[in-house]
Design a protein around this motif. Sequence first.
Motif, short mmCIF file in Angstrom:
data_model
loop_
_atom_site.label_atom_id
_atom_site.label_comp_id
_atom_site.label_asym_id
_atom_site.label_seq_id
_atom_site.Cartn_x
_atom_site.Cartn_y
_atom_site.Cartn_z
N ARG A 12 -24.13 -3.21 55.93
CA ARG A 12 -23.52 -1.96 56.39
C ARG A 12 -23.49 -1.90 57.92
NH1 ARG A 12 -25.99 0.32 51.89
NH2 ARG A 12 -24.45 0.88 50.33
N LYS A 13 -24.53 -2.45 58.55
CA LYS A 13 -24.55 -2.48 60.01
C LYS A 13 -23.40 -3.35 60.53
CE LYS A 13 -29.49 -1.67 60.49
NZ LYS A 13 -30.75 -2.12 61.07
N ILE A 14 -23.18 -4.48 59.89
CA ILE A 14 -22.07 -5.35 60.27
C ILE A 14 -20.75 -4.62 60.08
CG2 ILE A 14 -20.81 -7.45 59.61
CD1 ILE A 14 -23.58 -8.70 59.01
N SER A 15 -20.62 -3.92 58.96
CA SER A 15 -19.40 -3.17 58.67
C SER A 15 -19.14 -2.12 59.75
CB SER A 15 -19.52 -2.50 57.30
OG SER A 15 -18.42 -1.68 57.06
N ARG A 16 -20.15 -1.37 60.14
CA ARG A 16 -19.98 -0.31 61.15
C ARG A 16 -19.65 -0.90 62.52
NH1 ARG A 16 -17.93 3.49 61.48
NH2 ARG A 16 -19.23 4.65 62.90
N ILE A 17 -20.31 -2.00 62.88
CA ILE A 17 -20.01 -2.63 64.17
C ILE A 17 -18.57 -3.15 64.17
CG2 ILE A 17 -20.56 -4.59 65.68
CD1 ILE A 17 -23.52 -4.19 64.78
N ARG A 18 -18.17 -3.74 63.06
CA ARG A 18 -16.79 -4.24 62.93
C ARG A 18 -15.80 -3.08 63.09
NH1 ARG A 18 -13.51 -3.75 59.05
NH2 ARG A 18 -15.05 -3.30 57.45
N GLU A 19 -16.08 -1.97 62.43
CA GLU A 19 -15.20 -0.80 62.51
C GLU A 19 -15.17 -0.23 63.93
OE1 GLU A 19 -16.91 1.74 59.57
OE2 GLU A 19 -15.98 0.65 57.90
N LEU A 20 -16.32 -0.17 64.58
CA LEU A 20 -16.37 0.34 65.94
C LEU A 20 -15.62 -0.56 66.91
CD1 LEU A 20 -20.05 1.61 66.04
CD2 LEU A 20 -17.99 3.01 66.21
N ARG A 21 -15.55 -1.82 66.60
CA ARG A 21 -14.81 -2.78 67.43
C ARG A 21 -13.34 -2.83 67.04
NH1 ARG A 21 -17.34 -5.53 71.08
NH2 ARG A 21 -15.94 -7.29 70.96
N ASP A 22 -12.96 -1.93 66.11
CA ASP A 22 -11.58 -1.81 65.64
C ASP A 22 -11.06 -3.14 65.10
OD1 ASP A 22 -9.37 -0.28 65.06
OD2 ASP A 22 -8.39 -0.69 66.98
N MET A 23 -11.91 -3.76 64.27
CA MET A 23 -11.59 -5.05 63.69
C MET A 23 -11.49 -4.91 62.18
SD MET A 23 -13.88 -8.55 63.92
CE MET A 23 -13.49 -9.10 65.57
N LYS A 24 -10.47 -5.49 61.60
CA LYS A 24 -10.31 -5.46 60.14
C LYS A 24 -11.12 -6.59 59.52
CE LYS A 24 -6.16 -2.93 59.79
NZ LYS A 24 -6.65 -1.61 59.65
N GLN A 25 -11.40 -6.45 58.22
CA GLN A 25 -12.14 -7.49 57.52
C GLN A 25 -11.41 -8.82 57.59
OE1 GLN A 25 -12.87 -6.08 53.51
NE2 GLN A 25 -14.89 -5.29 54.07
N GLU A 26 -10.09 -8.79 57.54
CA GLU A 26 -9.31 -10.02 57.61
C GLU A 26 -9.52 -10.74 58.93
OE1 GLU A 26 -7.92 -7.02 56.85
OE2 GLU A 26 -7.54 -7.26 54.72
N ALA A 27 -9.60 -9.98 60.02
CA ALA A 27 -9.80 -10.58 61.34
C ALA A 27 -11.18 -11.22 61.44
CB ALA A 27 -9.62 -9.54 62.43
N LEU A 28 -12.19 -10.53 60.90
CA LEU A 28 -13.54 -11.08 60.90
C LEU A 28 -13.59 -12.33 60.02
CD1 LEU A 28 -16.48 -10.98 61.78
CD2 LEU A 28 -16.92 -9.35 59.93
N ALA A 29 -12.91 -12.27 58.89
CA ALA A 29 -12.87 -13.42 57.98
C ALA A 29 -12.25 -14.62 58.68
CB ALA A 29 -12.08 -13.07 56.72
N GLN A 30 -11.18 -14.40 59.39
CA GLN A 30 -10.52 -15.50 60.11
C GLN A 30 -11.45 -16.08 61.17
OE1 GLN A 30 -6.85 -14.43 62.00
NE2 GLN A 30 -6.23 -16.56 62.28
N ALA A 31 -12.16 -15.22 61.89
CA ALA A 31 -13.09 -15.69 62.92
C ALA A 31 -14.24 -16.49 62.31
CB ALA A 31 -13.64 -14.50 63.71
N LEU A 32 -14.61 -16.14 61.07
CA LEU A 32 -15.71 -16.84 60.39
C LEU A 32 -15.21 -18.05 59.60
CD1 LEU A 32 -17.74 -13.78 59.08
CD2 LEU A 32 -18.35 -15.29 60.98
N GLY A 33 -13.91 -18.20 59.48
CA GLY A 33 -13.35 -19.30 58.71
C GLY A 33 -13.51 -19.11 57.22
N THR A 34 -13.37 -17.86 56.78
CA THR A 34 -13.51 -17.55 55.37
C THR A 34 -12.42 -16.57 54.97
OG1 THR A 34 -15.09 -16.83 53.68
CG2 THR A 34 -15.20 -15.70 55.80
N ASN A 35 -12.58 -15.89 53.83
CA ASN A 35 -11.55 -14.94 53.41
C ASN A 35 -12.10 -13.51 53.41
OD1 ASN A 35 -13.10 -14.72 51.07
ND2 ASN A 35 -11.82 -16.15 49.94
N GLN A 36 -11.21 -12.55 53.20
CA GLN A 36 -11.57 -11.13 53.26
C GLN A 36 -12.57 -10.77 52.18
OE1 GLN A 36 -10.19 -8.57 50.88
NE2 GLN A 36 -11.53 -7.09 51.88
N GLN A 37 -12.46 -11.37 51.00
CA GLN A 37 -13.38 -11.07 49.90
C GLN A 37 -14.81 -11.49 50.27
OE1 GLN A 37 -10.44 -12.63 49.47
NE2 GLN A 37 -9.27 -11.19 48.23
N ALA A 38 -14.94 -12.59 50.98
CA ALA A 38 -16.27 -13.05 51.40
C ALA A 38 -16.88 -12.08 52.41
CB ALA A 38 -16.19 -14.46 51.97
#
Length: 135
Positions: A12-38
């Motif tokens: 949840r902390k990761i989720s909130r930080i991602r949201e505060l950085r105005d980043m979508k799950q897809e963008a984080l997934a791409q940065a991590l080299g994975t998919n949105q479901q992961a």
Amino acid sequence: MSTLTKPNHIGRKISRIRELRDMKQEALAQALGTNQQAVSALENSETIDEQKLIEVAKALGVTVEAIKNFSEEGVINYFNTFNDSDNNFNHYNTCTFNPLDKLMETVEENKNLYERLLQAEKDKIEYLEKLLKGK
């Protein structure tokens, strides 16, 4: 459910930080080299292994400690400091000149430079015409 009710829920902390950085799950997934479901599964996990946490922190542009110590209350307190009357932030954002005046000065400088360039070209043409007449 906020991070205040479950302070150790890393996902949840990761989720909130991602949201505060105005980043979508897809963008984080791409940065991590994975998919949105992961990423979704990661954000639903209460614990995450240290290596994965390091990768996520790097992708979010924060430190691992920032994720571990993240709290909504801390974020609210951080942003409230910008509204305190003791801060002089507004002092630094105040223009001491009129931006339009500066723009017009620049336009006038450009005009003068173009006029000088035009005169130099005219002088060059005149000089070359004299040379041609002399032959």
